[in-house]
Scaffold this motif. Sequence first.
Motif, mmCIF file in Angstrom:
data_model
loop_
_atom_site.group_PDB
_atom_site.id
_atom_site.type_symbol
_atom_site.label_atom_id
_atom_site.label_comp_id
_atom_site.label_asym_id
_atom_site.label_seq_id
_atom_site.Cartn_x
_atom_site.Cartn_y
_atom_site.Cartn_z
ATOM 1 N N TRP A 125 0.832 -1.205 0.000
ATOM 2 C CA TRP A 125 0.000 0.000 0.000
ATOM 3 C C TRP A 125 0.867 1.256 0.000
ATOM 4 C CZ3 TRP A 125 -4.866 0.688 -1.205
ATOM 5 C CH2 TRP A 125 -5.775 -0.348 -1.041
ATOM 6 N N ARG A 126 1.931 1.229 0.792
ATOM 7 C CA ARG A 126 2.820 2.393 0.863
ATOM 8 C C ARG A 126 3.456 2.657 -0.499
ATOM 9 N NH1 ARG A 126 5.229 4.409 5.212
ATOM 10 N NH2 ARG A 126 7.312 4.084 4.356
ATOM 11 N N ALA A 127 3.911 1.604 -1.180
ATOM 12 C CA ALA A 127 4.562 1.767 -2.487
ATOM 13 C C ALA A 127 3.576 2.274 -3.538
ATOM 14 C CB ALA A 127 5.180 0.438 -2.930
ATOM 15 N N VAL A 128 2.386 1.714 -3.555
ATOM 16 C CA VAL A 128 1.375 2.159 -4.528
ATOM 17 C C VAL A 128 1.011 3.620 -4.263
ATOM 18 C CG1 VAL A 128 -1.028 1.866 -5.260
ATOM 19 C CG2 VAL A 128 0.462 -0.131 -5.002
ATOM 20 N N ASN A 129 0.759 3.954 -3.016
ATOM 21 C CA ASN A 129 0.407 5.325 -2.665
ATOM 22 C C ASN A 129 1.538 6.284 -3.010
ATOM 23 O OD1 ASN A 129 0.675 7.477 -0.189
ATOM 24 N ND2 ASN A 129 -1.436 7.295 -0.951
ATOM 25 N N GLU A 130 2.777 5.874 -2.747
ATOM 26 C CA GLU A 130 3.911 6.743 -3.046
ATOM 27 C C GLU A 130 4.032 7.000 -4.541
ATOM 28 O OE1 GLU A 130 8.690 6.679 -2.395
ATOM 29 O OE2 GLU A 130 7.416 6.164 -0.684
ATOM 30 N N ARG A 131 3.812 5.981 -5.361
ATOM 31 C CA ARG A 131 3.898 6.169 -6.816
ATOM 32 C C ARG A 131 2.808 7.127 -7.288
ATOM 33 N NH1 ARG A 131 6.726 4.601 -11.519
ATOM 34 N NH2 ARG A 131 5.767 5.985 -13.027
ATOM 35 N N LEU A 132 1.593 6.951 -6.767
ATOM 36 C CA LEU A 132 0.500 7.850 -7.136
ATOM 37 C C LEU A 132 0.809 9.289 -6.716
ATOM 38 C CD1 LEU A 132 -2.550 5.600 -6.231
ATOM 39 C CD2 LEU A 132 -1.760 6.227 -8.525
ATOM 40 N N LEU A 133 1.341 9.448 -5.522
ATOM 41 C CA LEU A 133 1.696 10.794 -5.050
ATOM 42 C C LEU A 133 2.792 11.415 -5.907
ATOM 43 C CD1 LEU A 133 1.725 10.488 -1.151
ATOM 44 C CD2 LEU A 133 0.061 11.677 -2.588
ATOM 45 N N ARG A 134 3.801 10.621 -6.225
ATOM 46 C CA ARG A 134 4.911 11.140 -7.035
ATOM 47 C C ARG A 134 4.398 11.573 -8.410
ATOM 48 N NH1 ARG A 134 8.364 7.356 -5.931
ATOM 49 N NH2 ARG A 134 7.796 6.020 -7.666
ATOM 50 N N ASP A 135 3.581 10.729 -9.048
ATOM 51 C CA ASP A 135 3.035 11.077 -10.365
ATOM 52 C C ASP A 135 2.162 12.320 -10.292
ATOM 53 O OD1 ASP A 135 4.317 8.862 -11.373
ATOM 54 O OD2 ASP A 135 2.478 7.742 -11.806
ATOM 55 N N LYS A 136 1.317 12.367 -9.286
ATOM 56 C CA LYS A 136 0.400 13.498 -9.120
ATOM 57 C C LYS A 136 1.177 14.790 -8.862
ATOM 58 C CE LYS A 136 -3.022 12.249 -6.886
ATOM 59 N NZ LYS A 136 -3.157 11.392 -5.768
ATOM 60 N N THR A 137 2.203 14.705 -8.027
ATOM 61 C CA THR A 137 3.002 15.888 -7.704
ATOM 62 C C THR A 137 3.764 16.375 -8.927
ATOM 63 O OG1 THR A 137 3.211 15.149 -5.407
ATOM 64 C CG2 THR A 137 4.806 16.785 -6.171
ATOM 65 N N GLU A 138 4.350 15.454 -9.679
ATOM 66 C CA GLU A 138 5.064 15.848 -10.901
ATOM 67 C C GLU A 138 4.105 16.461 -11.914
ATOM 68 O OE1 GLU A 138 7.812 14.060 -14.522
ATOM 69 O OE2 GLU A 138 7.355 12.765 -12.804
ATOM 70 N N ALA A 139 2.944 15.868 -12.084
ATOM 71 C CA ALA A 139 1.954 16.411 -13.020
ATOM 72 C C ALA A 139 1.532 17.811 -12.591
ATOM 73 C CB ALA A 139 0.745 15.488 -13.107
ATOM 74 N N HIS A 140 1.341 17.998 -11.290
ATOM 75 C CA HIS A 140 0.954 19.315 -10.773
ATOM 76 C C HIS A 140 2.041 20.342 -11.096
ATOM 77 C CE1 HIS A 140 -1.223 22.085 -8.221
ATOM 78 N NE2 HIS A 140 -0.104 22.358 -7.586
#
Length: 143
Positions: free
Chosen positions: A70-85
């Motif tokens: 869960w931590r790894a999946v959430n971290e990837r989503l956060l990283r992608d979302k932050t970069e897109a932002h």
Amino acid sequence: MTDAASRAEERVARVRDDPAGRYAPAREFYQVASGPRRRYGHAELSFMRWSLARVVLAPETAERPGSPWWRAVNERLLRDKTEAHLLCAGNTAAAGARSVEFRVHFSAHPTPAAGTARTTPASSRATWSARTWPPPSRGWSGS
């Protein structure tokens, strides 16, 4: 790694072991959203609150450690979302991953594309239920 990708990685690293802190970059992506993007944000942030309540994002060193998956999946989503932002906010670098390109596109066009699972007849609730319930009897233990 692009400038936006590096900055996103740094931001996510700062909240890696702070479950509640992970919520801020997720919320930031939707903060200025309106219309369909805001509705997706409500759903995603609600799921993240559920994840926090279930303690699946707790650090490995916590008394009750979270789930590494869960931590790894959430971290990837956060990283992608932050970069897109960051890219949507004017950073001129190219996206560091294809998944980030999808987030950037979603920011500009927050509606499902024609032919996606949400709009195809084969993905209706009745069809899904018929395909997945009851579970197959071959070797299914129910656990």
